[in-house]
Structures are given as C-alpha cells and as structure tokens.
Write a protein that holds these residues in place. Structure first.
Motif, mmCIF file in Angstrom:
data_model
loop_
_atom_site.group_PDB
_atom_site.id
_atom_site.type_symbol
_atom_site.label_atom_id
_atom_site.label_comp_id
_atom_site.label_asym_id
_atom_site.label_seq_id
_atom_site.Cartn_x
_atom_site.Cartn_y
_atom_site.Cartn_z
ATOM 1 N N GLY A 27 -21.274 43.085 19.442
ATOM 2 C CA GLY A 27 -20.422 44.103 18.823
ATOM 3 C C GLY A 27 -19.053 44.201 19.471
ATOM 4 O O GLY A 27 -18.441 45.261 19.479
ATOM 5 N N GLN A 28 -18.569 43.084 20.022
ATOM 6 C CA GLN A 28 -17.315 43.118 20.788
ATOM 7 C C GLN A 28 -16.081 42.963 19.904
ATOM 8 O O GLN A 28 -16.024 42.090 19.043
ATOM 9 C CB GLN A 28 -17.299 41.986 21.834
ATOM 10 C CG GLN A 28 -18.250 42.201 22.987
ATOM 11 C CD GLN A 28 -18.292 40.992 23.913
ATOM 12 O OE1 GLN A 28 -18.075 39.858 23.489
ATOM 13 N NE2 GLN A 28 -18.600 41.229 25.177
ATOM 14 N N ASN A 29 -15.115 43.842 20.116
ATOM 15 C CA ASN A 29 -13.758 43.688 19.579
ATOM 16 C C ASN A 29 -12.836 44.147 20.695
ATOM 17 O O ASN A 29 -12.801 45.331 21.018
ATOM 18 C CB ASN A 29 -13.550 44.553 18.329
ATOM 19 C CG ASN A 29 -14.427 44.106 17.161
ATOM 20 O OD1 ASN A 29 -15.550 44.559 17.025
ATOM 21 N ND2 ASN A 29 -13.913 43.219 16.335
ATOM 22 N N PHE A 30 -12.127 43.218 21.315
ATOM 23 C CA PHE A 30 -11.302 43.563 22.479
ATOM 24 C C PHE A 30 -9.987 44.212 22.042
ATOM 25 O O PHE A 30 -9.309 43.714 21.127
ATOM 26 C CB PHE A 30 -11.016 42.320 23.320
ATOM 27 C CG PHE A 30 -12.254 41.682 23.906
ATOM 28 C CD1 PHE A 30 -13.350 42.457 24.290
ATOM 29 C CD2 PHE A 30 -12.325 40.303 24.085
ATOM 30 C CE1 PHE A 30 -14.482 41.869 24.836
ATOM 31 C CE2 PHE A 30 -13.455 39.699 24.632
ATOM 32 C CZ PHE A 30 -14.535 40.486 25.008
ATOM 33 N N LEU A 31 -9.637 45.290 22.706
ATOM 34 C CA LEU A 31 -8.400 46.007 22.422
ATOM 35 C C LEU A 31 -7.332 45.517 23.401
ATOM 36 O O LEU A 31 -7.434 45.735 24.604
ATOM 37 C CB LEU A 31 -8.645 47.509 22.593
ATOM 38 C CG LEU A 31 -7.578 48.478 22.097
ATOM 39 C CD1 LEU A 31 -7.268 48.249 20.628
ATOM 40 C CD2 LEU A 31 -8.041 49.908 22.322
ATOM 41 N N LEU A 32 -6.313 44.829 22.881
ATOM 42 C CA LEU A 32 -5.327 44.174 23.748
ATOM 43 C C LEU A 32 -4.039 44.973 23.920
ATOM 44 O O LEU A 32 -3.262 44.705 24.826
ATOM 45 C CB LEU A 32 -4.970 42.785 23.196
ATOM 46 C CG LEU A 32 -6.125 41.785 23.072
ATOM 47 C CD1 LEU A 32 -5.577 40.392 22.801
ATOM 48 C CD2 LEU A 32 -6.987 41.764 24.318
ATOM 49 N N ASP A 33 -3.791 45.931 23.044
ATOM 50 C CA ASP A 33 -2.554 46.699 23.106
ATOM 51 C C ASP A 33 -2.661 47.735 24.226
ATOM 52 O O ASP A 33 -3.360 48.739 24.111
ATOM 53 C CB ASP A 33 -2.316 47.379 21.749
ATOM 54 C CG ASP A 33 -0.980 48.100 21.688
ATOM 55 O OD1 ASP A 33 -0.501 48.555 22.751
ATOM 56 O OD2 ASP A 33 -0.427 48.229 20.585
ATOM 57 N N PRO A 69 -9.809 40.940 14.868
ATOM 58 C CA PRO A 69 -9.637 42.177 14.111
ATOM 59 C C PRO A 69 -10.908 42.499 13.321
ATOM 60 O O PRO A 69 -11.421 41.636 12.612
ATOM 61 C CB PRO A 69 -8.480 41.878 13.148
ATOM 62 C CG PRO A 69 -7.955 40.539 13.527
ATOM 63 C CD PRO A 69 -8.984 39.854 14.353
ATOM 64 N N PRO A 70 -11.457 43.717 13.465
ATOM 65 C CA PRO A 70 -12.624 44.078 12.645
ATOM 66 C C PRO A 70 -12.183 44.260 11.191
ATOM 67 O O PRO A 70 -10.986 44.292 10.898
ATOM 68 C CB PRO A 70 -13.078 45.412 13.258
ATOM 69 C CG PRO A 70 -11.871 45.964 13.928
ATOM 70 C CD PRO A 70 -11.015 44.796 14.346
ATOM 71 N N LYS A 71 -13.138 44.414 10.290
ATOM 72 C CA LYS A 71 -12.793 44.565 8.870
ATOM 73 C C LYS A 71 -12.426 46.006 8.533
ATOM 74 O O LYS A 71 -12.018 46.301 7.420
ATOM 75 C CB LYS A 71 -13.982 44.116 8.006
ATOM 76 C CG LYS A 71 -14.254 42.611 8.075
ATOM 77 C CD LYS A 71 -15.277 42.198 7.027
ATOM 78 C CE LYS A 71 -15.428 40.693 6.955
ATOM 79 N NZ LYS A 71 -16.289 40.148 7.999
ATOM 80 N N VAL A 72 -12.602 46.915 9.504
ATOM 81 C CA VAL A 72 -12.388 48.339 9.223
ATOM 82 C C VAL A 72 -11.437 48.974 10.236
ATOM 83 O O VAL A 72 -11.230 48.446 11.323
ATOM 84 C CB VAL A 72 -13.742 49.109 9.266
ATOM 85 C CG1 VAL A 72 -14.652 48.679 8.132
ATOM 86 C CG2 VAL A 72 -14.439 48.909 10.615
#
Length: 274
Positions: free
Chosen positions: A26-32, A196-199
């Motif tokens: 369930g990983q989506n890394f936040l880079l900002d 990028p997730p779809k939502v």
C-alpha cells in the motif's frame, strides 16, 4: 526542506536505496517536502512532543516532524528496504528517531507509547482504516494518543467526518463521532506521490473526546454493523438479529427509520439497550 535539514532530496534517497513503492504494501511515497511540513504542522506545535509514525517509507514526513522540533519519533516500518534510509535520518538527529521493523497491525501501540504521544502518518492505503479503528478502540480511554493527524484516501476521510443524513455516514463515522472531534485539514493531489495513486488523498486531524457517551464498545460495534450492513432497509429489519422492534422500542427509536438517519447519541442508546 533539503536546505532546512541538510539531508539529500528524497528522490535521490529513493534512487540510491532502490526504493520503488510496493503496491502490495500500500505504498505511495510523498516526495513534496513542503507538503510533509504542512502535514506535520497540522498536528500543532511539536517541540518536546513524542510522535508515533506508521509507514515512514524513505522518511519525508519523518524529516518534517523532526525538523519541526519533535523530541522523538517512533516509526513503525514493515519494509526492511527502507531501514537504511531511515538510519541516515537517525544519524542526522541522534537519539531522536527510533525505528521498529514490524507490521503495524500487530504492534501494541499503547505499550509502545509509554506516555502521551501524537500520531502523525501517511498511512499505507491497505491498512489505514483498520489501524484507525484499533486506535479508536484501545483498552483505556482517554487514549494513549493526544491527537492523530493522518492521511487517507479522500473517500475514507469523508466517512470519518460524516454525521447523520450524510451520504458518507456509516460505522466509521459513528465510531469517530463518538470518541473524537475530527476535521478534514486539506487535500493532497495524486501527483504529489510516487507512484501517483488513482485518487485524491486527505489529511484528517482528530482529537479525543475526554468523556464520550458511556457505551460498551462491543455492543456499539454490533449495532452499527447490523444497521449499516443493510443500510437501505428500515431498522426494524436490519436490526432483527439483535432484537428488532423490541430493541428499538426500548431505545425509543422509530422502527421505520434507516441507519443513516440516526445520530451517534441514538446509536449509543441502542447499544446500551442491547
């Protein structure tokens, strides 16, 4: 923020440690890093505060929390690939970062906290809701956490803050409304993440209600599960397995109403009559 904390940009960290986000985790890394600071600030002043973080990944949010002065961050990370990147942050902030390699669903957070903490996390999508429910229903209340600042899919965020007669209102809204004051802080667009997730995502800030309506947790869970399990049906039908019309009469609730019209107080009344 690279200039602020003197650590390399997150893209470089991810590349150097070959940290491609895993869908299975369930990983989506936040880079900002401006966004990670915004999330950390939503939790309020962090000077001298101990923070629990779940799923830090390469550590973007971890860095923001530490840069804003948290006394200590206890980070629970399941993915061993992320540990070297987190160790670099720990070396930069000596004695202020403790990393625990574990599945967050199996961690006893109450014992881990050892005192009042704030929970700040970009939760892995696949376990976020279950973790929230676990934190809403600890052994003791008031809970071990002073506040929770959490990122979810926007759909989940809307369910957390929903009240009676809202299309998003359900079991989660009742549990959150019973024990917390919850608010949506801000949305985060898909392009802020890698991949990028779809939502769209949403940051939710929650504070515990010190004295919620007295009510047995197990009974409230049973009532909300039955009522919302057949949300289009009248309560006399959906609550039949729990006593139906007799239970509703005892709680002084019209049997022709539907689950989404009941307030948190009315659900607690039903649970107390069960």
């Amino acid at each position: 923020m690279a200039a602020l904390d003197g650590l390399p940009p997150l893209r470089d960290v991810i590349q150097r440690h070959a940290l491609d986000a895993k869908k299975a985790l369930g990983q989506n890394f936040l880079l900002d890093l401006n966004l990670t600071q915004k999330i950390a600030r939503t939790a309020g002043p962090l000077e001298g505060v101990t923070v629990i973080e779940v799923g830090p990944g390469p550590g973007g949010l971890t860095r923001a929390i530490l840069a804003l002065g948290a006394k200590k961050v206890v980070a629970v990370e399941r993915d061993a690939r992320c540990l070297p990147a987190l160790a670099e942050i720990g070396a930069h902030y000596p004695d202020r970062l403790e990393v625990i390699e574990a599945d967050a669903l199996k961690v006893d957070f109450e014992q881990l906290a050892g005192g009042p903490v704030r929970i700040i996390a970009n939760l892995p999508y696949n376990v976020g809701t279950q973790l929230l429910v676990n934190w809403l229903l600890p052994k003791h209340w008031p809970p071990f956490w002073q506040s929770m600042t959490l990122m979810f899919q926007r759909e989940v965020g809307l369910r957390i803050v929903a009240g009676a007669d809202d299309d998003h209102y359900g079991r989660l809204g009742v549990l959150c409304g019973w024990r917390t004051k919850a608010r949506l802080a801000f949305d985060v667009p898909p392009q802020a993440f890698t991949p990028p997730p779809k939502v769209t995502s949403t940051v939710v800030h929650m504070e515990p209600i010190e004295n919620p309506i007295p009510c047995p947790v197990s009974a409230l869970e049973k009532v909300t599960q039955a009522a919302f399990g057949q949300r289009r049906k009248m309560l006399r039908q959906s609550l039949k397995p729990l006593g139906g019309e007799a239970l509703l009469a005892k709680a002084n609730i019209d049997p022709q109403r539907r689950a989404e019209t009941l307030t948190v107080e009315e659900f607690c009344r039903l649970a107390n009559c069960l």
